[in-house]
Design an enzyme around this catalytic site. Structure first.
Site, PDB file in Angstrom:
ATOM      1  N   GLU A   5      30.203  -6.783   5.849  1.00  0.00           N
ATOM      2  CA  GLU A   5      30.731  -5.875   6.874  1.00  0.00           C
ATOM      3  C   GLU A   5      32.237  -5.965   7.026  1.00  0.00           C
ATOM      4  O   GLU A   5      32.902  -4.995   7.403  1.00  0.00           O
ATOM      5  CB  GLU A   5      30.064  -6.154   8.228  1.00  0.00           C
ATOM      6  CG  GLU A   5      28.654  -5.621   8.367  1.00  0.00           C
ATOM      7  CD  GLU A   5      27.591  -6.569   7.842  1.00  0.00           C
ATOM      8  OE1 GLU A   5      27.946  -7.495   7.074  1.00  0.00           O
ATOM      9  OE2 GLU A   5      26.413  -6.376   8.181  1.00  0.00           O
ATOM     10  N   GLY A  47      23.244  -4.974   7.453  1.00  0.00           N
ATOM     11  CA  GLY A  47      22.182  -4.977   8.452  1.00  0.00           C
ATOM     12  C   GLY A  47      20.808  -5.229   7.845  1.00  0.00           C
ATOM     13  O   GLY A  47      19.894  -5.682   8.541  1.00  0.00           O
ATOM     14  N   GLU A  96      20.466  -8.719   8.079  1.00  0.00           N
ATOM     15  CA  GLU A  96      20.301  -9.088   9.494  1.00  0.00           C
ATOM     16  C   GLU A  96      18.850  -8.904   9.940  1.00  0.00           C
ATOM     17  O   GLU A  96      18.314  -9.725  10.690  1.00  0.00           O
ATOM     18  CB  GLU A  96      21.258  -8.268  10.355  1.00  0.00           C
ATOM     19  CG  GLU A  96      22.717  -8.684  10.123  1.00  0.00           C
ATOM     20  CD  GLU A  96      23.698  -7.859  10.942  1.00  0.00           C
ATOM     21  OE1 GLU A  96      23.729  -6.623  10.732  1.00  0.00           O
ATOM     22  OE2 GLU A  96      24.414  -8.421  11.774  1.00  0.00           O
ATOM     23  N   ALA A 123      22.933  -0.613   8.285  1.00  0.00           N
ATOM     24  CA  ALA A 123      23.106   0.597   9.097  1.00  0.00           C
ATOM     25  C   ALA A 123      23.605   1.744   8.226  1.00  0.00           C
ATOM     26  O   ALA A 123      24.364   1.545   7.276  1.00  0.00           O
ATOM     27  CB  ALA A 123      24.081   0.326  10.228  1.00  0.00           C
TER      28      ALA A 123
END
Lengths: 375, 271
Positions: B143, B119, B122, B74
Site C-alpha cells: 500500500e 487488502g 489483510e 480494495a
C-alpha cells in the site's frame, strides 16, 4: 544441528555424503540405481481398526487426525533407521568374505537395505513436509558405531561372519515381521512400499538361514560358540517387537497403521493390549523351527542349539533388566548374574576364536557365486 | 455538504457462500482480481454471520474465485470514486467485518489460491490459518506505493504475526514475495502443490470437523487465543478459564475423555 533439506534431491545428495562418511567403497555398492518402488494396491480399503472399510489414505492430508500422522511418521522413521543402521553394522565385513558368493550376497543385502532406507526417506520427504525432511536427514546422521540408532539391535557390533549370518537370520527376520505388519497399513504409500521390500528381505533371511546351515554342516565352528551368538542376538530381536502391554501398538492398530503379522488370515478379534506379545510369540515359534532344522546337522544331542527363553537378557518389556538364565530361571544376585552372562554371551576370546576359524579354509560349506550372478 | 449515500454499484453476487461437509466455504468473486468494494464487504459480512449461526458449520474457509487471485485487496477504481468520509466508513466497516471473522468461535482458514496482496492479505490475516498454493504468486502489503498504509487491520495483524521489526520493514518497502518465503517467516502455514490444491485444503480443514475433532474445542481455543492475546494476561487467563468451563460441560469432552480411557477413537459431534 540437523541438515536442512529442501526436497528429495537434497536428501539424495546427503545420502551420497553418508555413503562417503561411513567409508562405503566405490564400485557396485555405490553405483546401484536406487529407486522408490511401489507394489500394486492389493486391497483398496482399510482392513482393520476404527477406519476399517474406508478408502486407504493416499496422502497424509487424508489422515483424519494429527496423532495418527505423528504415529505414522514415527513408524516410518523407526523402519528407516534400521535400514541405514544395518549397512553401518555390516560394512566392515566387506574386506574378508569367506567366498565370492558370500561377498555378492553381502553386497546385495547392503544394497537392498540402502534401498529400503531410500524408500522410507522418500516417503518422509514426499509426504511429511518439513518435519519429514528433518527426520529423513536424521536417518543419515545417527550412527550405529556411536550407539545412536533408535533400536538396540542396530547398535550391536557385527564383527564376524557368524554375527552376520545370525543377524540376517534373526534380526532381518524380525524385519520381515515388521514389514508384513506394515503391508496392511491404512496409509497407501506405506502399504504399497512393503511388497517390493518384503521380496528383497526374503533374500536376506535366506542368506542368514543358508549361511548358518552351511556353517553347521561344515562342522568347524563349535556349536557352543554358535550358541553364544544366538544368545547375543535373539534377545535383541525379541526386544524389537516392543513393549508388553503397549499402548503404541494398541493405537497403531486402532488407527489402522500397523496390523497383526497374520492380519489377513486371522479372523479373530485381536487382544489389542497384547499385540506386541502376539507378534513376538509368532516370531519365536518360527525361529524355534529354524533352529530345530539346524540341529538336524548336529549329531550330538547335548550340543543342540536352542532359542533362549523370552525372559533372558531383555532390555525392553516386562522382563527388561531382570536377571534370568537362558532357560528362564531367575538369578537372585547381581554378581552371580554378571558372572553367568560371561558364560553364555560371546566374550573377547570367543570373537578371537570365531575370527581364527573364519580364516581357516572350509569353515563354511562352499557355495558357487553363479547362482547370484545370474539374478 | 458531502453525501454518505453509497455510490451506485451493480448489485451482483460478489461473495459466494455454501456449506459442504461441515465447512462454510466463502468465495470472493469479482474477476479478474477479486478486489473488494463496500458491497463485497457487506456480502462477506453476511456470509460470516451465516456461518457463525449455522450449527452445521464447524470451519470457515475463504478462497478467491478462479486460480490467479485470492484477492488483490480494495478496488482502486472504486476507492477513487468515493469521498474521503465515505472511504473512512468503508474502512471502518471492513475492520468490523474482519473483526467479526476473527472473533467467531469457529476456526477460519484462508486458502490463498492466487496472488494475495494488499487488502487481500489483510483478509487472509484475519483468518486463523493460511494455506497457500505452490506457484509464482505474490503475497505482501504494498500500500505504501499508493501513498497510504494497509488500513484494513494490516499494520496491526502483520506485526502480531511476524513481529514488529519485520512487519515494519515489509510494509515500508512495500515488499511482495513468494509463498515459500511467507512460510519461512510464519505468515503462511502450509504451501500445498498446485495440483489438487483445493482438495488438499478441504482435507486439511475437515480434520478439524466432527467426528475427527471436537470442533467446539477447536473454536474456543481459537477464541481464547484471538481474544485473549489482546487483553492483559490475567484477563486472558480468566477468559481461558471460562471457555474451559464451557468445554468441561460439553458432550465432546465427555466423549473425548471416555474414548481416551477406553483406548478407542472418539466420535465427536461438535457439541
Amino acid at each position: 544441528m540437523v541438515r536442512k533439506l529442501s526436497n528429495f534431491d537434497d536428501w539424495i545428495d546427503y545420502f551420497r555424503y553418508w555413503q562417503d562418511s561411513i567409508g562405503l567403497p566405490q564400485g557396485e555398492l555405490r553405483n546401484f540405481q536406487f529407486d522408490a518402488k511401489f507394489g500394486d494396491p492389493e486391497v483398496p480399503h482399510i482392513e482393520f481398526g476404527h477406519y476399517r472399510g474406508q478408502r486407504k489414505w493416499p496422502s497424509v492430508m487424508h489422515i483424519p487426525d494429527q496423532r495418527i500422522r505423528d504415529a505414522l511418521l514415527n513408524l516410518i522413521v523407526y523402519q528407516g533407521d534400521t535400514e541405514f543402521a544395518s549397512v553401518e553394522q555390516q560394512r566392515n565385513l566387506l574386506g574378508h568374505a569367506p567366498t565370492d558368493y558370500d561377498l555378492l550376497a553381502l553386497m546385495r543385502v547392503m544394497t537392498e537395505e540402502m534401498r529400503h532406507g531410500w524408500q522410507m526417506s522418500y516417503l518422509l520427504c514426499a509426504h511429511f513436509g518439513d518435519e519429514g525432511k528433518r527426520e529423513a536427514a536424521k536417518l543419515l546422521e545417527r550412527r550405529a558405531d556411536d550407539g545412536e540408532r533408535l533400536l538396540g539391535s542396530f547398535n550391536e557390533i557385527v564383527a564376524t561372519w557368524l554375527d552376520f549370518f545370525t543377524y540376517t537370520q534373526f534380526i532381518d527376520r524380525d524385519g520381515k515381521f515388521q514389514l508384513k505388519m506394515l503391508s496392511v497399513s491404512a496409509f497407501d504409500p506405506l502399504s504399497r512400499s512393503m511388497g517390493p521390500m518384503l521380496k528383497e528381505e526374503s533374500f536376506h533371511l535366506g542368506t542368514g538361514n543358508n549361511g548358518l546351515l552351511r556353517i553347521v554342516k561344515a562342522g568347524k565352528m563349535p556349536a557352543e560358540t554358535i550358541q553364544r551368538f544366538f544368545y547375543k542376538w535373539v534377545p535383541t530381536a525379541f526386544d524389537l517387537f516392543g513393549n508388553d502391554n503397549s499402548s503404541s501398538a494398541h493405537w497403531a492398530y486402532v488407527w489402522g497403521l500397523k496390523g497383526r503379522y497374520d492380519e489377513r488370515e486371522n479372523a479373530q478379534e485381536p487382544d489389542k493390549a497384547k499385540l506386541n506379545e502376539y507378534a513376538r510369540e509368532l516370531y519365536r515359534q518360527e525361529i524355534v523351527k529354524l533352529v530345530e532344522r539346524l540341529n538336524m546337522f548336529i549329531p550330538e544331542r547335548e550340543r543342540w542349539l536352542k532359542v533362549p527363553e523370552l525372559k533372558f537378557n531383555r532390555k525392553i518389556g516386562v522382563y527388561a533388566h531382570q536377571m534370568y538364565t537362558v532357560d528362564g530361571e531367575p538369578i537372585d544376585s547381581k554378581e552371580r548374574y554378571a558372572a553367568y552372562l560371561k558364560t553364555v554371551l560371546p566374550q573377547a576370546r570367543d570373537y578371537e576364536v570365531v575370527k581364527d576359524i573364519e580364516r581357516e579354509p572350509d569353515w563354511i560349506e562352499a557355495k558357487k557365486a553363479d547362482s547370484l550372478l545370474k539374478q | 455538504m458531502a453525501t454518505l449515500t453509497q455510490p451506485k454499484v451493480e448489485q451482483k453476487t460478489l461473495v459466494r457462500y455454501r456449506v459442504e461437509d461441515g465447512l462454510g466455504i466463502v468465495e470472493l468473486d469479482d474477476p479478474p482480481a477479486n478486489t473488494y468494494t463496500h458491497e463485497m464487504m457487506r456480502q462477506l459480512d453476511d456470509a460470516i454471520l451465516q456461518a457463525r449461526f449455522d450449527d452445521t458449520v464447524h470451519v470457515i474457509v475463504l478462497r478467491g474465485h478462479g486460480d490467479k487471485f485470492f484477492s488483490a485487496g480494495a478496488n482502486i477504481a472504486y476507492l477513487n470514486s468515493i469521498t474521503p468520509r465515505y472511504k473512512y466508513f468503508f474502512c471502518l466497516h471492513a475492520n468490523e467485518t474482519l473483526n467479526r471473522l476473527e472473533q467467531t468461535p469457529k476456526l477460519t482458514i484462508a486458502a490463498l489460491n492466487g496472488h494475495t496482496v494488499g487488502g487481500g492479505l489483510e483478509i487472509g490475516m484475519a483468518c486463523d490459518l493460511r494455506l497457500a498454493k505452490e506457484s509464482q504468486n505474490k503475497i505482501g502489503l504494498p500500500e505504501v506505493n499508493l501513498g497510504v498504509l494497509p488500513g484494513t487491520g494490516g499494520t496491526q495483524r502483520l506485526a502480531r504475526i511476524v513481529g514488529k521489526p519485520r512487519a515494519i520493514e515489509m510494509m515500508v518497502k512495500g515488499e511482495t514475495f513468494s509463498f515459500d518465503r511467507a512460510k519461512e517467516i510464519g505468515l503462511v502455514h502450509e504451501v500445498f502443490p498446485a495440483e489438487g490444491f483445493w482438495e488438499q485444503v478441504v482435507l486439511y480443514a475437515k480434520q478439524f470437523c466432527p467426528p475427527n475433532k471436537a470442533s467446539k474445542a477447536v473454536g474456543l481455543i481459537k477464541r481464547a487465543v484471538q481474544s485473549g492475546a489482546e487483553v492483559p494476561f490475567e484477563s486472558g487467563l480468566t477468559l481461558e478459564r471460562e471457555l474451559q468451563q464451557q468445554l468441561f460441560q460439553s458432550d465432546d469432552a465427555k466423549e473425548g475423555i471416555a474414548a481416551y480411557v477406553e483406548k478407542r477413537v472418539a466420535e465427536f459431534q461438535g457439541r
